[in-house]
Design a protein around this motif. Structure first.
Motif, PDB file in Angstrom:
ATOM      1  N   THR A  76       0.847  -1.193   0.000  1.00  0.00           N
ATOM      2  CA  THR A  76       0.000   0.000   0.000  1.00  0.00           C
ATOM      3  C   THR A  76       0.883   1.244   0.000  1.00  0.00           C
ATOM      4  OG1 THR A  76      -1.857  -1.056   1.129  1.00  0.00           O
ATOM      5  CG2 THR A  76      -1.667   1.340   1.339  1.00  0.00           C
ATOM      6  N   ALA A  77       0.687   2.087  -0.986  1.00  0.00           N
ATOM      7  CA  ALA A  77       1.561   3.252  -1.141  1.00  0.00           C
ATOM      8  C   ALA A  77       1.026   4.171  -2.232  1.00  0.00           C
ATOM      9  CB  ALA A  77       2.981   2.811  -1.525  1.00  0.00           C
ATOM     10  N   VAL A  78       1.573   5.377  -2.272  1.00  0.00           N
ATOM     11  CA  VAL A  78       1.414   6.231  -3.440  1.00  0.00           C
ATOM     12  C   VAL A  78       2.502   5.827  -4.427  1.00  0.00           C
ATOM     13  CG1 VAL A  78       1.488   8.573  -4.347  1.00  0.00           C
ATOM     14  CG2 VAL A  78       0.422   8.126  -2.113  1.00  0.00           C
ATOM     15  N   TYR A  79       2.088   5.536  -5.643  1.00  0.00           N
ATOM     16  CA  TYR A  79       3.020   5.122  -6.684  1.00  0.00           C
ATOM     17  C   TYR A  79       3.207   6.289  -7.654  1.00  0.00           C
ATOM     18  CZ  TYR A  79       2.901   0.341  -5.027  1.00  0.00           C
ATOM     19  OH  TYR A  79       3.036  -0.794  -4.253  1.00  0.00           O
ATOM     20  N   TYR A  80       4.479   6.657  -7.852  1.00  0.00           N
ATOM     21  CA  TYR A  80       4.829   7.740  -8.769  1.00  0.00           C
ATOM     22  C   TYR A  80       5.538   7.173  -9.988  1.00  0.00           C
ATOM     23  CZ  TYR A  80       4.288  10.869  -4.698  1.00  0.00           C
ATOM     24  OH  TYR A  80       3.813  11.573  -3.611  1.00  0.00           O
ATOM     25  N   CYS A  81       5.174   7.692 -11.156  1.00  0.00           N
ATOM     26  CA  CYS A  81       5.993   7.423 -12.332  1.00  0.00           C
ATOM     27  C   CYS A  81       6.854   8.663 -12.567  1.00  0.00           C
ATOM     28  CB  CYS A  81       5.165   7.056 -13.553  1.00  0.00           C
ATOM     29  SG  CYS A  81       3.948   8.265 -14.121  1.00  0.00           S
ATOM     30  N   VAL A  82       8.082   8.419 -13.001  1.00  0.00           N
ATOM     31  CA  VAL A  82       9.098   9.458 -12.969  1.00  0.00           C
ATOM     32  C   VAL A  82      10.040   9.307 -14.170  1.00  0.00           C
ATOM     33  CG1 VAL A  82      10.796  10.566 -11.478  1.00  0.00           C
ATOM     34  CG2 VAL A  82       9.075   9.107 -10.454  1.00  0.00           C
ATOM     35  N   ARG A  83      10.550  10.434 -14.668  1.00  0.00           N
ATOM     36  CA  ARG A  83      11.604  10.364 -15.666  1.00  0.00           C
ATOM     37  C   ARG A  83      12.958  10.329 -14.971  1.00  0.00           C
ATOM     38  NH1 ARG A  83      12.848  14.619 -20.547  1.00  0.00           N
ATOM     39  NH2 ARG A  83      13.745  15.868 -18.852  1.00  0.00           N
ATOM     40  N   ALA A  84      13.807   9.432 -15.423  1.00  0.00           N
ATOM     41  CA  ALA A  84      15.124   9.256 -14.814  1.00  0.00           C
ATOM     42  C   ALA A  84      16.202   9.788 -15.762  1.00  0.00           C
ATOM     43  CB  ALA A  84      15.374   7.779 -14.514  1.00  0.00           C
ATOM     44  N   LEU A  85      16.994  10.723 -15.265  1.00  0.00           N
ATOM     45  CA  LEU A  85      18.027  11.361 -16.086  1.00  0.00           C
ATOM     46  C   LEU A  85      19.414  10.914 -15.666  1.00  0.00           C
ATOM     47  CD1 LEU A  85      17.111  15.139 -16.515  1.00  0.00           C
ATOM     48  CD2 LEU A  85      16.741  13.242 -18.092  1.00  0.00           C
ATOM     49  N   SER A  86      20.350  11.054 -16.604  1.00  0.00           N
ATOM     50  CA  SER A  86      21.739  10.802 -16.258  1.00  0.00           C
ATOM     51  C   SER A  86      22.632  11.713 -17.087  1.00  0.00           C
ATOM     52  CB  SER A  86      22.097   9.334 -16.501  1.00  0.00           C
ATOM     53  OG  SER A  86      23.372   9.042 -15.955  1.00  0.00           O
ATOM     54  N   ASP A  87      23.930  11.610 -16.866  1.00  0.00           N
ATOM     55  CA  ASP A  87      24.889  12.408 -17.613  1.00  0.00           C
ATOM     56  C   ASP A  87      26.199  11.628 -17.638  1.00  0.00           C
ATOM     57  OD1 ASP A  87      25.354  16.028 -17.711  1.00  0.00           O
ATOM     58  OD2 ASP A  87      26.180  14.438 -18.966  1.00  0.00           O
ATOM     59  N   SER A  88      27.148  12.110 -18.438  1.00  0.00           N
ATOM     60  CA  SER A  88      28.392  11.367 -18.629  1.00  0.00           C
ATOM     61  C   SER A  88      29.196  11.208 -17.338  1.00  0.00           C
ATOM     62  CB  SER A  88      29.248  12.052 -19.683  1.00  0.00           C
ATOM     63  OG  SER A  88      29.493  13.393 -19.312  1.00  0.00           O
ATOM     64  N   TRP A  89      29.068  12.166 -16.414  1.00  0.00           N
ATOM     65  CA  TRP A  89      29.843  12.116 -15.180  1.00  0.00           C
ATOM     66  C   TRP A  89      29.179  11.256 -14.100  1.00  0.00           C
ATOM     67  CZ3 TRP A  89      26.730  13.597 -11.298  1.00  0.00           C
ATOM     68  CH2 TRP A  89      25.649  14.432 -11.626  1.00  0.00           C
ATOM     69  N   ALA A  90      27.913  10.899 -14.311  1.00  0.00           N
ATOM     70  CA  ALA A  90      27.129  10.256 -13.262  1.00  0.00           C
ATOM     71  C   ALA A  90      27.213   8.736 -13.331  1.00  0.00           C
ATOM     72  CB  ALA A  90      25.671  10.699 -13.359  1.00  0.00           C
ATOM     73  N   ARG A  91      27.143   8.113 -12.146  1.00  0.00           N
ATOM     74  CA  ARG A  91      27.109   6.659 -12.083  1.00  0.00           C
ATOM     75  C   ARG A  91      25.690   6.126 -12.288  1.00  0.00           C
ATOM     76  NH1 ARG A  91      31.254   2.850  -9.895  1.00  0.00           N
ATOM     77  NH2 ARG A  91      29.531   2.107  -8.613  1.00  0.00           N
ATOM     78  N   GLY A  92      24.708   6.967 -11.962  1.00  0.00           N
ATOM     79  CA  GLY A  92      23.322   6.509 -12.036  1.00  0.00           C
ATOM     80  C   GLY A  92      22.395   7.618 -12.469  1.00  0.00           C
ATOM     81  N   ARG A  93      21.175   7.610 -11.956  1.00  0.00           N
ATOM     82  CA  ARG A  93      20.145   8.508 -12.438  1.00  0.00           C
ATOM     83  C   ARG A  93      19.429   9.227 -11.308  1.00  0.00           C
ATOM     84  NH1 ARG A  93      19.849   7.170 -17.598  1.00  0.00           N
ATOM     85  NH2 ARG A  93      20.887   5.212 -18.109  1.00  0.00           N
ATOM     86  N   TRP A  94      19.050  10.446 -11.606  1.00  0.00           N
ATOM     87  CA  TRP A  94      18.194  11.211 -10.712  1.00  0.00           C
ATOM     88  C   TRP A  94      16.873  11.434 -11.416  1.00  0.00           C
ATOM     89  CZ3 TRP A  94      22.459  12.896 -13.284  1.00  0.00           C
ATOM     90  CH2 TRP A  94      22.292  13.945 -14.194  1.00  0.00           C
ATOM     91  N   PHE A  95      15.917  12.041 -10.714  1.00  0.00           N
ATOM     92  CA  PHE A  95      14.539  12.065 -11.195  1.00  0.00           C
ATOM     93  C   PHE A  95      14.037  13.493 -11.355  1.00  0.00           C
ATOM     94  CE2 PHE A  95      14.643   7.643 -10.697  1.00  0.00           C
ATOM     95  CZ  PHE A  95      15.188   7.337  -9.463  1.00  0.00           C
ATOM     96  N   ASP A  96      13.763  13.906 -12.596  1.00  0.00           N
ATOM     97  CA  ASP A  96      13.438  15.312 -12.795  1.00  0.00           C
ATOM     98  C   ASP A  96      11.950  15.610 -12.964  1.00  0.00           C
ATOM     99  OD1 ASP A  96      14.142  16.020 -16.320  1.00  0.00           O
ATOM    100  OD2 ASP A  96      13.309  14.218 -15.364  1.00  0.00           O
ATOM    101  N   PHE A  97      11.202  14.736 -13.623  1.00  0.00           N
ATOM    102  CA  PHE A  97       9.770  14.979 -13.765  1.00  0.00           C
ATOM    103  C   PHE A  97       8.999  13.828 -13.128  1.00  0.00           C
ATOM    104  CE2 PHE A  97       9.469  18.832 -16.084  1.00  0.00           C
ATOM    105  CZ  PHE A  97      10.585  18.906 -16.895  1.00  0.00           C
ATOM    106  N   TRP A  98       8.000  14.193 -12.307  1.00  0.00           N
ATOM    107  CA  TRP A  98       7.225  13.229 -11.555  1.00  0.00           C
ATOM    108  C   TRP A  98       5.754  13.343 -11.916  1.00  0.00           C
ATOM    109  CZ3 TRP A  98       9.154  10.762  -6.736  1.00  0.00           C
ATOM    110  CH2 TRP A  98      10.522  10.981  -6.529  1.00  0.00           C
ATOM    111  N   GLY A  99       5.067  12.192 -11.953  1.00  0.00           N
ATOM    112  CA  GLY A  99       3.623  12.232 -12.009  1.00  0.00           C
ATOM    113  C   GLY A  99       3.069  12.707 -10.674  1.00  0.00           C
ATOM    114  N   GLN A 100       1.778  12.956 -10.619  1.00  0.00           N
ATOM    115  CA  GLN A 100       1.152  13.430  -9.385  1.00  0.00           C
ATOM    116  C   GLN A 100       1.053  12.327  -8.341  1.00  0.00           C
ATOM    117  OE1 GLN A 100      -2.671  14.764 -10.789  1.00  0.00           O
ATOM    118  NE2 GLN A 100      -3.612  12.761 -10.560  1.00  0.00           N
ATOM    119  N   GLY A 101       1.178  11.084  -8.787  1.00  0.00           N
ATOM    120  CA  GLY A 101       1.092   9.950  -7.875  1.00  0.00           C
ATOM    121  C   GLY A 101      -0.319   9.394  -7.796  1.00  0.00           C
TER     122      GLY A 101
END
Lengths: 107, 122
Positions: free
Chosen positions: B90-115
């Motif tokens: 049971t939770a609020v589920y968000y869909c999200v865009r995951a971004l990265s860049d050449s210097w990054a090991r992974g991804r951060w999240f810039d645009f989120w759905g309302q949940g």
């Protein structure tokens, strides 16, 4: 899994004052760290990535610093709309993990 | 401006399958990685996984045996399936865009759905 620990859990600040929030990683994440703001009933929104780079449209009063395991997020002069919960997130290794959040409340 | 909108049942019975879809507008589904993140009521955020339109996926080990993510390029949307749910899902589920860049090991999240709140209950 990297554990992210934020402190304090709650920070009471007066409008116009500075707020400093801490985030500590259980192992080094280099600069692979982001900060988010979440207001009640809303989705989180991205403020900072790469530990110190402001996301598009984010005001200069928000700043981030640190590297490795210790990070600081600052709001230079709090406005009423800044009272919210703030989360840090590491993206150094999978699964990406978030801190438990710091609630910034009005003093 | 990228916009994401979750859709799916708000109530799922225990042991059944949770299915959500995220419709993306303002961006092509083929341009980025896409993620699902959830937040139990009053608690913190958990990354469920991410997906790329090629079918590349990465799931949180804590959920890996129960999760499937997919992308439908014709509809510009992506989906989440979580099987054998319990009250702990049971939770609020968000869909999200995951971004990265050449210097990054992974991804951060810039645009989120309302949940969308999904409650697991009989």
């Amino acid at each position: 899994e990297i554990v992210m620990t934020q402190s304090p859990a709650t920070l009471s600040v007066s409008p116009g004052e500075r707020a400093n929030l801490s985030c500590r990683a259980s192992q080094s994440v280099s600069n692979n760290l982001a900060w988010y703001q979440q207001k009640p009933g809303q989705a989180p929104s991205l403020l900072i990535y790469g530990a110190s780079t402001r996301a598009s449209g984010i005001p200069a009063r928000f700043s981030g610093s640190g590297s490795g395991t210790e990070f600081i997020f600052s709001i230079s002069s709090l406005l009423s709309e800044d009272f919210a919960v703030y989360y840090c997130q590491q993206f150094y290794s999978w699964p990406y993990t978030f801190g438990q959040g710091t609630k910034v409340e009005i003093k | 401006q990228v916009q994401l909108q979750e859709s799916g049942p708000g109530l799922v019975k225990p042991s059944e399958t949770l299915s959500l879809t995220c419709s993306v507008s303002g961006a092509s589904i083929t341009d980025s990685y896409w993620s699902w993140i959830r937040q139990p009521p009053g608690k913190g955020l958990e990354c469920i996984g991410y997906v790329f339109y090629t079918g590349t996926t990465n799931y949180n080990p804590s959920l890996k045996s129960r999760v499937t993510m997919s992308v439908d390029t014709s509809k510009n949307h992506f989906s989440l399936r979580l099987t054998s749910v319990t009250a702990a899902d049971t939770a609020v589920y968000y869909c999200v865009r995951a971004l990265s860049d050449s210097w990054a090991r992974g991804r951060w999240f810039d645009f989120w759905g309302q949940g969308t709140l999904v409650t697991v209950s009989s």
